[in-house]
Design an enzyme around this catalytic site. Structure first.
Site, PDB file in Angstrom:
ATOM      1  N   HIS A 108      54.131  97.627 102.069  1.00  0.00           N
ATOM      2  CA  HIS A 108      54.608  98.758 103.226  1.00  0.00           C
ATOM      3  C   HIS A 108      54.014  97.520 104.015  1.00  0.00           C
ATOM      4  CE1 HIS A 108      55.938 101.554 106.413  1.00  0.00           C
ATOM      5  NE2 HIS A 108      54.125 102.118 106.479  1.00  0.00           N
ATOM      6  N   ALA A 161      63.562  99.570 108.031  1.00  0.00           N
ATOM      7  CA  ALA A 161      63.598  98.875 107.716  1.00  0.00           C
ATOM      8  C   ALA A 161      63.571  98.783 105.919  1.00  0.00           C
ATOM      9  CB  ALA A 161      62.343  98.848 107.649  1.00  0.00           C
ATOM     10  N   SER A 193      60.550 101.832 110.301  1.00  0.00           N
ATOM     11  CA  SER A 193      59.059 101.534 110.344  1.00  0.00           C
ATOM     12  C   SER A 193      59.049  99.999 111.442  1.00  0.00           C
ATOM     13  CB  SER A 193      58.867 101.205 109.352  1.00  0.00           C
ATOM     14  OG  SER A 193      58.385 102.551 108.505  1.00  0.00           O
ATOM     15  N   HIS A 209      60.480 111.079 106.869  1.00  0.00           N
ATOM     16  CA  HIS A 209      61.414 111.017 106.243  1.00  0.00           C
ATOM     17  C   HIS A 209      61.446 111.936 104.380  1.00  0.00           C
ATOM     18  CE1 HIS A 209      59.713 107.216 107.673  1.00  0.00           C
ATOM     19  NE2 HIS A 209      60.834 106.764 107.198  1.00  0.00           N
ATOM     20  N   MET A 218      64.619 104.653 103.066  1.00  0.00           N
ATOM     21  CA  MET A 218      64.361 105.732 102.073  1.00  0.00           C
ATOM     22  C   MET A 218      64.431 107.148 103.980  1.00  0.00           C
ATOM     23  SD  MET A 218      60.561 104.796 101.048  1.00  0.00           S
ATOM     24  CE  MET A 218      60.347 103.805 100.041  1.00  0.00           C
ATOM     25  N   SER A 219      66.059 106.234 104.622  1.00  0.00           N
ATOM     26  CA  SER A 219      65.679 107.196 105.731  1.00  0.00           C
ATOM     27  C   SER A 219      66.977 106.941 106.081  1.00  0.00           C
ATOM     28  CB  SER A 219      64.766 106.819 107.013  1.00  0.00           C
ATOM     29  OG  SER A 219      64.937 105.438 107.568  1.00  0.00           O
ATOM     30  N   HIS A 226      54.869 104.573 112.776  1.00  0.00           N
ATOM     31  CA  HIS A 226      55.969 105.134 113.136  1.00  0.00           C
ATOM     32  C   HIS A 226      55.197 106.133 114.232  1.00  0.00           C
ATOM     33  CE1 HIS A 226      59.485 105.094 110.503  1.00  0.00           C
ATOM     34  NE2 HIS A 226      58.587 104.721 110.166  1.00  0.00           N
ATOM     35  N   TYR A 252      59.887 111.615 101.959  1.00  0.00           N
ATOM     36  CA  TYR A 252      58.345 111.671 101.492  1.00  0.00           C
ATOM     37  C   TYR A 252      58.069 112.508 101.717  1.00  0.00           C
ATOM     38  CZ  TYR A 252      57.966 108.011 103.979  1.00  0.00           C
ATOM     39  OH  TYR A 252      57.352 106.247 104.530  1.00  0.00           O
ATOM     40  N   GLU A 253      57.768 112.863 102.917  1.00  0.00           N
ATOM     41  CA  GLU A 253      56.763 113.351 103.574  1.00  0.00           C
ATOM     42  C   GLU A 253      56.394 114.667 103.556  1.00  0.00           C
ATOM     43  OE1 GLU A 253      56.171 111.435 108.385  1.00  0.00           O
ATOM     44  OE2 GLU A 253      58.353 111.315 107.592  1.00  0.00           O
ATOM     45  N   ASN A 284      61.845  92.816 103.506  1.00  0.00           N
ATOM     46  CA  ASN A 284      61.705  92.400 101.762  1.00  0.00           C
ATOM     47  C   ASN A 284      62.961  92.321 101.249  1.00  0.00           C
ATOM     48  OD1 ASN A 284      61.528  95.830 102.062  1.00  0.00           O
ATOM     49  ND2 ASN A 284      61.407  95.347 100.096  1.00  0.00           N
TER      50      ASN A 284
HETATM   51  O1  LIG Z   1      61.928 104.630 108.470  1.00  0.00           O
HETATM   52  P1  LIG Z   1      62.327 103.507 107.581  1.00  0.00           P
HETATM   53  O2  LIG Z   1      63.939 103.837 106.760  1.00  0.00           O
HETATM   54  O3  LIG Z   1      62.489 101.986 108.405  1.00  0.00           O
HETATM   55  O4  LIG Z   1      61.055 103.080 106.698  1.00  0.00           O
HETATM   56  C1  LIG Z   1      60.896 101.801 105.797  1.00  0.00           C
HETATM   57  C2  LIG Z   1      61.381 103.440 104.227  1.00  0.00           C
HETATM   58  C3  LIG Z   1      59.868 103.474 104.340  1.00  0.00           C
HETATM   59  O5  LIG Z   1      59.063 104.541 104.991  1.00  0.00           O
HETATM   60  C4  LIG Z   1      59.240 102.378 104.866  1.00  0.00           C
HETATM   61  C5  LIG Z   1      58.729 101.302 104.058  1.00  0.00           C
HETATM   62  O6  LIG Z   1      58.170 100.971 103.575  1.00  0.00           O
HETATM   63  O7  LIG Z   1      59.884 101.614 105.180  1.00  0.00           O
HETATM   64  N1  GUN Z   2      63.470 102.178  98.990  1.00  0.00           N
HETATM   65  C1  GUN Z   2      62.687 100.991  99.858  1.00  0.00           C
HETATM   66  N2  GUN Z   2      62.144 101.353 101.293  1.00  0.00           N
HETATM   67  C2  GUN Z   2      62.292 100.314 101.753  1.00  0.00           C
HETATM   68  N3  GUN Z   2      61.474  99.852 103.170  1.00  0.00           N
HETATM   69  C3  GUN Z   2      61.677  99.169 103.094  1.00  0.00           C
HETATM   70  N4  GUN Z   2      61.933  98.020 101.868  1.00  0.00           N
HETATM   71  C4  GUN Z   2      61.961  98.996 101.270  1.00  0.00           C
HETATM   72  C5  GUN Z   2      62.649  98.223 100.112  1.00  0.00           C
HETATM   73  O1  GUN Z   2      62.564  97.774  99.265  1.00  0.00           O
HETATM   74  N5  GUN Z   2      62.843  99.940  99.387  1.00  0.00           N
END
Ligand SMILES: O=P(O)(O)O[C@@H]1C[C@H](O)[C@@H](CO)O1
Ligand code: GUN
Length: 285
Positions: free
Chosen positions: A254, A113, A30, A83, A216-217, A61, A85-86, A240
């Site tokens: 986000h 991220a 992300s 992801h 989340m990935s 993305h 969740y999509e 974060n």
């Molecule tokens: O694709 P990533 O894992 O970098 O994205 C993270 C997880 C969520 O898609 C998003 C949350 O801000 O960032």
């Molecule tokens: N699950 C999760 N995914 C993230 N992607 C970027 N920051 C976070 C977070 O704090 N939690």
């Protein structure tokens, strides 16, 4: 669920469209799509024009596949990943890894991220992933569920060596040489399905079970990439701080995730650009 033949078709179609025979694959997390700008003589394809490819739906993305050369190494870069969740089927999420493999990719660099759980981590830290916790896997979500196609790999692949140790060392050395000692880390990444960020109790639990960062990935892609025998290197940008305390108004957004990506883009690009020419490939190009 894409069949082996569909994967073959997509890989052949992609090789037909452009001159590169990629040895290295990059997946942008992300807000980290700027990594694709490292590639020279780019040939860019939108996911919507690629046979059987899913579409990106998340801000940060772009949904583009970029071919090009990085200091002499032919590369393919996903500017946008998928992801759970999509709403994508898990085997659609890992479909691009199979395509990488069938195009001849030997090494994959994945980025993401993530929220920092380790109390010593700061926003902006770069965490080399040394291991993962596949929490959805505990609940039966694994990209290798279902019939196994031996043409990709074994029914029961090991994951104890998922993250290539030589590449971890190389990344750490390169990071120190670039002057990143203060913000380079090595740790354990835990994936959840999202899209909701974690509760305080969940962050505390994840920290207790040994995770340094949460996202989340990545994990599903890593399992698929290892299943078909590619080398894997991955890092998280700590975008974060995970909220671990009831005495604060801090919360994950986000927007903060994307902003930290922007702030660190330059260093991430330098890290990858310096590492790639030092990665030995078995094939010459
Ligand atoms: O694709 P990533 O894992 O970098 O994205 C993270 C997880 C969520 O898609 C998003 C949350 O801000 O960032
Ligand atoms: N699950 C999760 N995914 C993230 N992607 C970027 N920051 C976070 C977070 O704090 N939690």
């Amino acid at each position: 669920i894409p069949t082996y033949e569909e994967c073959k078709n997509t890989a052949a179609w992609l090789l037909d469209q452009q001159p590169f025979r990629p040895l290295l694959g990059i997946v942008c997390g992300s807000g980290l799509g700027g990594l694709a700008d490292l590639l020279k003589d780019q040939k860019v394809m939108s996911y919507s024009e690629i046979p059987h490819f899913p579409q990106s739906t998340v801000q940060g993305h772009a949904g583009k596949l970029v071919f090009g050369s990085l200091k002499g190494t032919p590369c393919v870069c996903m500017q946008g990943r998928f992801h759970l969740y999509e709403g994508h089927h898990i085997q659609k999420i890992t479909f691009p890894m199979k395509i990488f493999k069938l195009m001849g990719v030997e090494t994959v660099i994945l980025t993401n991220a993530a929220g920092g759980l380790n109390q010593e981590y700061n926003v902006g830290d770069i965490m080399i992933i040394k291991d993962h916790i596949n929490l959805p896997g505990f609940a039966g979500i694994n990209p290798l569920m279902g019939p196994n196609d031996e043409r990709f790999g074994l029914r029961f692949p090991a994951m104890s060596d998922a993250y290539d140790r030589e590449l971890q060392q190389l990344a750490e050395k390169v990071a120190i040489d670039l002057g990143y000692k203060e913000f380079i880390r090595r740790g354990v990444y835990c994936t959840l399905t999202g899209p909701s960020f974690e509760t305080i109790a969940e962050c505390r639990m994840l920290s207790m079970i040994g995770a340094d960062a949460v996202g989340m990935s990545t994990v599903h892609e890593v399992i698929a990439a290892r299943h078909c025998g590619m080398r894997v290197f991955a890092f998280s940008l700590i975008t974060n701080q995970a909220v671990m305390d009831y005495d604060t108004d801090m919360k994950a957004t986000h927007d903060e995730v994307l902003q930290t990506g922007k702030d660190r883009a330059h260093q991430l690009e330098a890290l990858v650009a310096t590492m790639v020419p030092l990665i030995k490939q078995s094939k010459t190009h």
